[in-house]
Design a protein around this motif. Structure first.
Motif: not given
Length: 156
Positions: A1-4, A89-93
């Motif tokens: 996953m990319k976080i910007t 973050l876990k949900e987004w991943m």
């Protein structure tokens, strides 16, 4: 996953760049943290705060990838704990796709961008220097990542 992290503003002090980079390089292979600086609109000469926010809004919108989850930083946003951020973050991943955190400029962000956000989030109810927000946000994202990976960085 990319976080910007999209941050309005350029030319931060060296300590900001160094601190941000220190946190950004701590992630494992499953997450990449990237900073994209958005040029702030010059003020003065007839450019009002509203016009500046509108110009910055267009630059921010252009930099947000399609289908990315949008987390907008705002002092009136939700006050999450580090553990709650880890849950997010876990949900987004699990949901796939990328996540974009937005830090506004000196005059803030457009109402339209705030309304478009999946999450309106605060680091503090106080107004903070933009460079400090970059560092604190990178640290909190890393902390959330470390919580998910049972790393001893975070202690309850």
């Amino acid at each position: 996953m990319k976080i910007t992290i999209l941050a309005v503003g350029t030319k931060m002090p060296r300590w900001v760049d160094e601190a941000y980079t220190d946190y950004a390089k701590r992630f494992g292979r499953d997450i990449t943290l990237e900073l994209k600086e958005i040029k702030p609109e010059k003020r003065g000469g007839g450019v009002t705060a509203e016009k500046g926010i509108a110009a910055e809004h267009e630059r921010l919108i252009a930099a947000i990838p399609p289908r990315a989850r949008l987390v907008v930083m705002d002092e009136r946003g939700k006050n999450w704990t580090s553990v709650k951020l880890a849950e997010g973050l876990k949900e987004w991943m699990a949901g796939g796709g990328d996540v974009v955190f937005v830090i506004g400029g000196a005059d803030g962000l457009s109402a339209e961008l705030k309304q478009r956000a999946d999450v309106l989030l605060q680091l503090s109810a106080m107004t903070l220097p933009h460079g400090m927000v970059r560092v604190m946000l990178a640290e909190q994202i890393y902390r959330a990542y470390s919580i998910l990976n049972n790393h001893p960085y975070h202690r309850e």
